[in-house]
Design a protein around this motif. Structure first.
Motif, mmCIF file in Angstrom:
data_model
loop_
_atom_site.group_PDB
_atom_site.id
_atom_site.type_symbol
_atom_site.label_atom_id
_atom_site.label_comp_id
_atom_site.label_asym_id
_atom_site.label_seq_id
_atom_site.Cartn_x
_atom_site.Cartn_y
_atom_site.Cartn_z
ATOM 1 N N LEU A 145 1.079 -1.339 0.819
ATOM 2 C CA LEU A 145 -0.073 0.031 0.096
ATOM 3 C C LEU A 145 1.353 1.227 0.028
ATOM 4 C CD1 LEU A 145 -2.582 -0.731 2.426
ATOM 5 C CD2 LEU A 145 -2.932 -1.629 0.608
ATOM 6 N N LEU A 146 2.521 1.407 -0.032
ATOM 7 C CA LEU A 146 3.057 2.043 1.005
ATOM 8 C C LEU A 146 2.619 3.075 -0.418
ATOM 9 C CD1 LEU A 146 6.050 0.673 1.951
ATOM 10 C CD2 LEU A 146 4.024 1.465 2.760
ATOM 11 N N ASP A 147 2.471 2.702 -1.845
ATOM 12 C CA ASP A 147 2.715 3.672 -2.767
ATOM 13 C C ASP A 147 1.492 4.637 -3.200
ATOM 14 O OD1 ASP A 147 5.288 3.493 -3.815
ATOM 15 O OD2 ASP A 147 4.571 1.829 -5.026
ATOM 16 N N ASP A 148 0.624 4.519 -2.417
ATOM 17 C CA ASP A 148 -0.656 4.745 -1.980
ATOM 18 C C ASP A 148 -0.839 6.261 -1.363
ATOM 19 O OD1 ASP A 148 -1.586 3.564 -4.637
ATOM 20 O OD2 ASP A 148 -2.170 1.827 -3.543
ATOM 21 N N ASP A 149 -1.928 6.613 -1.372
ATOM 22 C CA ASP A 149 -2.588 7.198 -0.369
ATOM 23 C C ASP A 149 -3.238 6.364 1.079
ATOM 24 O OD1 ASP A 149 -2.716 10.161 -1.207
ATOM 25 O OD2 ASP A 149 -4.751 9.636 -1.824
ATOM 26 N N ARG A 177 10.485 4.510 2.391
ATOM 27 C CA ARG A 177 8.749 4.612 1.916
ATOM 28 C C ARG A 177 8.240 4.668 2.831
ATOM 29 N NH1 ARG A 177 7.565 -0.207 -1.158
ATOM 30 N NH2 ARG A 177 5.998 1.082 -2.492
ATOM 31 N N VAL A 178 8.238 3.860 4.049
ATOM 32 C CA VAL A 178 6.913 3.893 5.429
ATOM 33 C C VAL A 178 7.001 4.639 6.499
ATOM 34 C CG1 VAL A 178 6.618 2.729 7.834
ATOM 35 C CG2 VAL A 178 7.550 1.456 5.924
ATOM 36 N N LEU A 179 8.124 5.669 6.187
ATOM 37 C CA LEU A 179 7.950 7.186 6.961
ATOM 38 C C LEU A 179 6.805 8.411 6.421
ATOM 39 C CD1 LEU A 179 11.545 7.552 8.635
ATOM 40 C CD2 LEU A 179 9.249 5.967 9.867
ATOM 41 N N PRO A 180 7.253 8.204 5.334
ATOM 42 C CA PRO A 180 5.912 8.816 4.789
ATOM 43 C C PRO A 180 4.753 8.808 4.676
ATOM 44 C CG PRO A 180 8.246 9.643 3.245
ATOM 45 C CD PRO A 180 8.271 8.106 4.602
ATOM 46 N N ALA A 230 1.280 10.627 6.367
ATOM 47 C CA ALA A 230 0.364 10.533 6.058
ATOM 48 C C ALA A 230 -0.800 10.538 6.521
ATOM 49 C CB ALA A 230 0.436 10.114 4.029
ATOM 50 N N ALA A 231 -1.123 8.914 7.020
ATOM 51 C CA ALA A 231 -1.870 7.917 8.250
ATOM 52 C C ALA A 231 -2.591 8.854 9.530
ATOM 53 C CB ALA A 231 -1.721 7.097 8.539
ATOM 54 N N TRP A 232 -1.201 9.258 10.182
ATOM 55 C CA TRP A 232 -0.548 10.769 11.373
ATOM 56 C C TRP A 232 -1.583 11.634 10.689
ATOM 57 C CZ3 TRP A 232 1.394 14.934 12.143
ATOM 58 C CH2 TRP A 232 0.922 14.953 13.878
ATOM 59 N N LEU A 233 -1.253 12.308 9.660
ATOM 60 C CA LEU A 233 -2.161 13.581 9.507
ATOM 61 C C LEU A 233 -3.444 13.339 8.967
ATOM 62 C CD1 LEU A 233 0.244 15.319 7.118
ATOM 63 C CD2 LEU A 233 -0.116 15.867 9.548
ATOM 64 N N GLY A 234 -3.363 11.974 8.798
ATOM 65 C CA GLY A 234 -5.274 11.684 8.363
ATOM 66 C C GLY A 234 -6.532 11.680 9.028
#
Length: 213
Positions: free
Chosen positions: A133-137, A158-161, A165-169
């Motif tokens: 899933l890492l290349d998707d939202d 790849r993982v940290l961004p 993004a999950a945290w910001l969501g």
């Protein structure tokens, strides 16, 4: 990579065991990882398979599983993403702790088969499997549990961004790791640390559950 992995193949080349830190859960594990990998190449669909990371209970996953079982409010009544699911240990623990459902993400089809077997072994349901899933939202979940995902520089990049993004969501994000060099020194809050004993008798590894603040 094989399109469909036979559950019989996994049963034939693994045994059931309870992780040292999470004895409430049973998993199909390999005594001989090299032998299993060779069998995957000769019997399980041909050469080019990834190593069978799914056939072991890694320390970061054990720490996350222990944490959610001891702190069920972390996941109870919530939808969870188990990122880098491997055996499905964390997914199973989240369901035992009251999660309403788990999306278990791993690129390896063998992992998907192992997750299904391990869910059945532990009498839980509600796990949906997905690939990389890492290349998707990030998907719409309430909690992200990521064990042992910062094992090299490329994967960490790849993982940290994705986790950010999950945290910001709006998701609560937890990372389990046994002190790997690629885990950032800032931006994480320690929740708890465990000494995870090696099932083969090796030294215990100090393993921390971190949370994005």
């Amino acid at each position: 990579m094989p399109g469909t992995v036979s559950p019989e193949f996994l049963r034939a080349h693994t045994r059931t065991a309870r992780p040292t830190l999470v004895p409430e859960v049973q998993l199909h594990v390999a005594d001989d990882v090299v032998g299993l990998w060779e069998a995957m190449e000769t019997e399980g669909g041909g050469a080019g398979q990834d190593p069978p990371f799914w056939a072991a209970a890694w320390p970061g996953g054990q720490a996350l599983a222990r944490y959610v079982l001891d702190h069920p409010a972390t996941v109870a009544g919530r939808r969870v993403l188990d990122l880098g699911a491997g055996s499905g240990l964390v997914a199973v623990a989240a369901l035992l702790a009251g999660a309403t459902g788990v999306l278990a993400s791993d690129p390896d089809p063998y992992s998907h088969a192992a997750i299904a077997l391990n869910a059945e072994l532990n009498g839980v349901s509600g796990i949906e499997v997905a690939g990389d899933l890492l290349d998707d939202d990030p998907p719409a979940v309430d909690v992200v549990l990521a064990g042992d995902v910062c094992y090299d520089r490329e994967m960490t990049g790849r993982v940290l961004p994705f986790l950010g993004a999950a945290w910001l969501g709006g998701a609560a994000v937890f990372l389990g790791d046994p002190g790997r060099a690629y885990v950032p020194k800032e931006g994480l809050v320690e929740q708890i640390a465990y000494d995870v004993v090696d099932a083969d008798g090796g030294p215990a590894r100090r393993t921390t559950v971190w949370r994005l603040p």
